[in-house]
Design a protein around this motif. Structure first.
Motif, PDB file in Angstrom:
ATOM      1  N   ASP A 104      41.147  35.291  35.047  1.00 25.10           N
ATOM      2  CA  ASP A 104      40.855  36.667  34.661  1.00 25.10           C
ATOM      3  C   ASP A 104      41.564  37.612  35.617  1.00 25.10           C
ATOM      4  O   ASP A 104      41.124  37.809  36.744  1.00 25.10           O
ATOM      5  CB  ASP A 104      39.340  36.903  34.676  1.00 25.10           C
ATOM      6  CG  ASP A 104      38.950  38.278  34.164  1.00 25.10           C
ATOM      7  OD1 ASP A 104      39.852  39.115  33.922  1.00 25.10           O
ATOM      8  OD2 ASP A 104      37.748  38.521  33.997  1.00 25.10           O
ATOM      9  N   GLY A 105      42.630  38.226  35.147  1.00 25.75           N
ATOM     10  CA  GLY A 105      43.419  39.131  35.975  1.00 25.75           C
ATOM     11  C   GLY A 105      42.706  40.423  36.329  1.00 25.75           C
ATOM     12  O   GLY A 105      43.129  41.130  37.237  1.00 25.75           O
ATOM     13  N   GLN A 106      41.604  40.743  35.641  1.00 23.93           N
ATOM     14  CA  GLN A 106      40.842  41.951  35.959  1.00 23.93           C
ATOM     15  C   GLN A 106      39.707  41.691  36.938  1.00 23.93           C
ATOM     16  O   GLN A 106      39.004  42.602  37.337  1.00 23.93           O
ATOM     17  CB  GLN A 106      40.281  42.591  34.688  1.00 23.93           C
ATOM     18  CG  GLN A 106      41.341  43.268  33.857  1.00 23.93           C
ATOM     19  CD  GLN A 106      40.729  44.084  32.732  1.00 23.93           C
ATOM     20  OE1 GLN A 106      39.532  44.341  32.686  1.00 23.93           O
ATOM     21  NE2 GLN A 106      41.564  44.489  31.811  1.00 23.93           N
ATOM     22  N   CYS A 107      39.533  40.449  37.319  1.00 28.75           N
ATOM     23  CA  CYS A 107      38.477  40.092  38.259  1.00 28.75           C
ATOM     24  C   CYS A 107      39.074  39.942  39.657  1.00 28.75           C
ATOM     25  O   CYS A 107      39.892  39.046  39.891  1.00 28.75           O
ATOM     26  CB  CYS A 107      37.809  38.783  37.835  1.00 28.75           C
ATOM     27  SG  CYS A 107      36.646  38.151  39.062  1.00 28.75           S
ATOM     28  N   PRO A 108      38.691  40.812  40.595  1.00 31.13           N
ATOM     29  CA  PRO A 108      39.240  40.699  41.957  1.00 31.13           C
ATOM     30  C   PRO A 108      38.936  39.352  42.610  1.00 31.13           C
ATOM     31  O   PRO A 108      39.759  38.820  43.349  1.00 31.13           O
ATOM     32  CB  PRO A 108      38.561  41.841  42.712  1.00 31.13           C
ATOM     33  CG  PRO A 108      38.151  42.813  41.663  1.00 31.13           C
ATOM     34  CD  PRO A 108      37.831  41.991  40.441  1.00 31.13           C
ATOM     35  N   LEU A 109      37.764  38.791  42.334  1.00 27.32           N
ATOM     36  CA  LEU A 109      37.403  37.485  42.891  1.00 27.32           C
ATOM     37  C   LEU A 109      38.353  36.399  42.399  1.00 27.32           C
ATOM     38  O   LEU A 109      38.874  35.600  43.179  1.00 27.32           O
ATOM     39  CB  LEU A 109      35.955  37.150  42.524  1.00 27.32           C
ATOM     40  CG  LEU A 109      35.391  35.824  42.998  1.00 27.32           C
ATOM     41  CD1 LEU A 109      35.333  35.776  44.517  1.00 27.32           C
ATOM     42  CD2 LEU A 109      34.012  35.598  42.403  1.00 27.32           C
ATOM     43  N   CYS A 110      38.603  36.378  41.084  1.00 24.07           N
ATOM     44  CA  CYS A 110      39.498  35.377  40.486  1.00 24.07           C
ATOM     45  C   CYS A 110      40.918  35.537  41.017  1.00 24.07           C
ATOM     46  O   CYS A 110      41.575  34.560  41.380  1.00 24.07           O
ATOM     47  CB  CYS A 110      39.510  35.512  38.965  1.00 24.07           C
ATOM     48  SG  CYS A 110      37.889  35.363  38.198  1.00 24.07           S
ATOM     49  N   SER A 111      41.385  36.785  41.040  1.00 22.59           N
ATOM     50  CA  SER A 111      42.749  37.050  41.506  1.00 22.59           C
ATOM     51  C   SER A 111      42.926  36.629  42.958  1.00 22.59           C
ATOM     52  O   SER A 111      43.951  36.051  43.317  1.00 22.59           O
ATOM     53  CB  SER A 111      43.081  38.535  41.336  1.00 22.59           C
ATOM     54  OG  SER A 111      43.057  38.886  39.979  1.00 22.59           O
ATOM     55  N   SER A 112      41.925  36.916  43.785  1.00 21.64           N
ATOM     56  CA  SER A 112      42.009  36.537  45.202  1.00 21.64           C
ATOM     57  C   SER A 112      42.034  35.027  45.374  1.00 21.64           C
ATOM     58  O   SER A 112      42.805  34.502  46.170  1.00 21.64           O
ATOM     59  CB  SER A 112      40.823  37.111  45.977  1.00 21.64           C
ATOM     60  OG  SER A 112      40.903  38.501  46.017  1.00 21.64           O
ATOM     61  N   HIS A 129      30.740  43.698  35.808  1.00 23.78           N
ATOM     62  CA  HIS A 129      29.771  44.710  35.376  1.00 23.78           C
ATOM     63  C   HIS A 129      29.823  45.934  36.295  1.00 23.78           C
ATOM     64  O   HIS A 129      29.865  47.081  35.824  1.00 23.78           O
ATOM     65  CB  HIS A 129      28.360  44.108  35.356  1.00 23.78           C
ATOM     66  CG  HIS A 129      27.305  45.100  35.026  1.00 23.78           C
ATOM     67  ND1 HIS A 129      27.110  45.588  33.744  1.00 23.78           N
ATOM     68  CD2 HIS A 129      26.391  45.714  35.820  1.00 23.78           C
ATOM     69  CE1 HIS A 129      26.124  46.464  33.767  1.00 23.78           C
ATOM     70  NE2 HIS A 129      25.664  46.550  35.016  1.00 23.78           N
ATOM     71  N   LEU A 130      29.822  45.697  37.605  1.00 24.41           N
ATOM     72  CA  LEU A 130      29.863  46.801  38.564  1.00 24.41           C
ATOM     73  C   LEU A 130      31.149  47.621  38.459  1.00 24.41           C
ATOM     74  O   LEU A 130      31.149  48.823  38.690  1.00 24.41           O
ATOM     75  CB  LEU A 130      29.699  46.269  39.994  1.00 24.41           C
ATOM     76  CG  LEU A 130      28.325  45.676  40.325  1.00 24.41           C
ATOM     77  CD1 LEU A 130      28.351  45.021  41.694  1.00 24.41           C
ATOM     78  CD2 LEU A 130      27.244  46.736  40.233  1.00 24.41           C
ATOM     79  N   LEU A 131      32.235  46.940  38.098  1.00 25.20           N
ATOM     80  CA  LEU A 131      33.531  47.624  37.956  1.00 25.20           C
ATOM     81  C   LEU A 131      33.710  48.241  36.572  1.00 25.20           C
ATOM     82  O   LEU A 131      34.735  48.870  36.304  1.00 25.20           O
ATOM     83  CB  LEU A 131      34.676  46.643  38.243  1.00 25.20           C
ATOM     84  CG  LEU A 131      34.764  46.132  39.678  1.00 25.20           C
ATOM     85  CD1 LEU A 131      35.791  45.014  39.780  1.00 25.20           C
ATOM     86  CD2 LEU A 131      35.099  47.265  40.635  1.00 25.20           C
ATOM     87  N   GLY A 132      32.744  48.030  35.680  1.00 27.17           N
ATOM     88  CA  GLY A 132      32.821  48.585  34.331  1.00 27.17           C
ATOM     89  C   GLY A 132      33.815  47.852  33.448  1.00 27.17           C
ATOM     90  O   GLY A 132      34.342  48.416  32.483  1.00 27.17           O
ATOM     91  N   ARG A 133      34.064  46.596  33.745  1.00 23.26           N
ATOM     92  CA  ARG A 133      34.991  45.795  32.951  1.00 23.26           C
ATOM     93  C   ARG A 133      34.219  44.842  32.064  1.00 23.26           C
ATOM     94  O   ARG A 133      33.172  44.340  32.440  1.00 23.26           O
ATOM     95  CB  ARG A 133      35.953  45.037  33.871  1.00 23.26           C
ATOM     96  CG  ARG A 133      36.793  46.000  34.663  1.00 23.26           C
ATOM     97  CD  ARG A 133      37.673  45.320  35.651  1.00 23.26           C
ATOM     98  NE  ARG A 133      38.355  46.322  36.455  1.00 23.26           N
ATOM     99  CZ  ARG A 133      38.922  46.066  37.600  1.00 23.26           C
ATOM    100  NH1 ARG A 133      38.933  44.844  38.089  1.00 23.26           N
ATOM    101  NH2 ARG A 133      39.518  47.033  38.271  1.00 23.26           N
ATOM    102  N   ARG A 134      34.744  44.584  30.902  1.00 21.67           N
ATOM    103  CA  ARG A 134      34.052  43.739  29.930  1.00 21.67           C
ATOM    104  C   ARG A 134      34.445  42.277  30.075  1.00 21.67           C
ATOM    105  O   ARG A 134      35.571  41.970  30.429  1.00 21.67           O
ATOM    106  CB  ARG A 134      34.401  44.192  28.518  1.00 21.67           C
ATOM    107  CG  ARG A 134      33.924  45.573  28.239  1.00 21.67           C
ATOM    108  CD  ARG A 134      34.307  46.000  26.861  1.00 21.67           C
ATOM    109  NE  ARG A 134      33.362  47.000  26.451  1.00 21.67           N
ATOM    110  CZ  ARG A 134      32.959  47.167  25.231  1.00 21.67           C
ATOM    111  NH1 ARG A 134      33.420  46.432  24.259  1.00 21.67           N
ATOM    112  NH2 ARG A 134      32.079  48.100  24.941  1.00 21.67           N
TER     113      ARG A 134
END
Length: 122
Positions: free
Chosen positions: A11-19, A113-118
């Motif tokens: 998931d490229g929109q998830c900072p945890l996944c990207s890191s 959820h906290l970042l407002g991403r679906r």
């Protein structure tokens, strides 16, 4: 002996996944690493979904013709990095990866959820 080609669908929109993907040292042991953002239009992602993989339930790692999903993908990622540190060694265990991955998945859901991403498909 190096591994040929590895694909990681995350998931490229998830900072945890990207890191997690960026921190892995795969390029030291794998000839070719292809990072695929599951949020982008890509026929390979459509193929995985058609095969029944739920990308909200976990990342995917393809290696040597095999598909690893969720905790199995995390375990393979740890295996392929070759890092000698304790967290990586622990994640090489299917049992440990199986216990840790649901926590990471819940952390991803909360973070999105906290970042407002679906989540995917919603």
């Amino acid at each position: 002996m190096g591994i040929g080609h590895v694909q990681i669908v995350y998931d490229g929109q998830c900072p945890l996944c990207s890191s997690l993907v960026r921190m892995s040292r795969l390029r030291l042991r794998v000839d070719s690493v292809e990072l695929i953002d599951a949020r982008l239009a890509d026929p390979r992602i459509e193929e995985l979904v058609a095969m029944g993989y739920d990308l909200d339930e976990g990342m995917i790692l393809r290696c040597d013709g095999q598909i690893h999903h969720g905790a199995a993908a995390l375990r393979m990622l740890a295996e392929l990095t070759g890092k000698p540190d304790l967290p990586t060694r622990l994640l090489r265990s299917p049992q440990t990866a199986g216990h840790i991955y649901p926590i990471l998945r819940q952390g991803r859901r909360l973070l999105l959820h906290l970042l407002g991403r679906r989540p995917f498909g919603r």
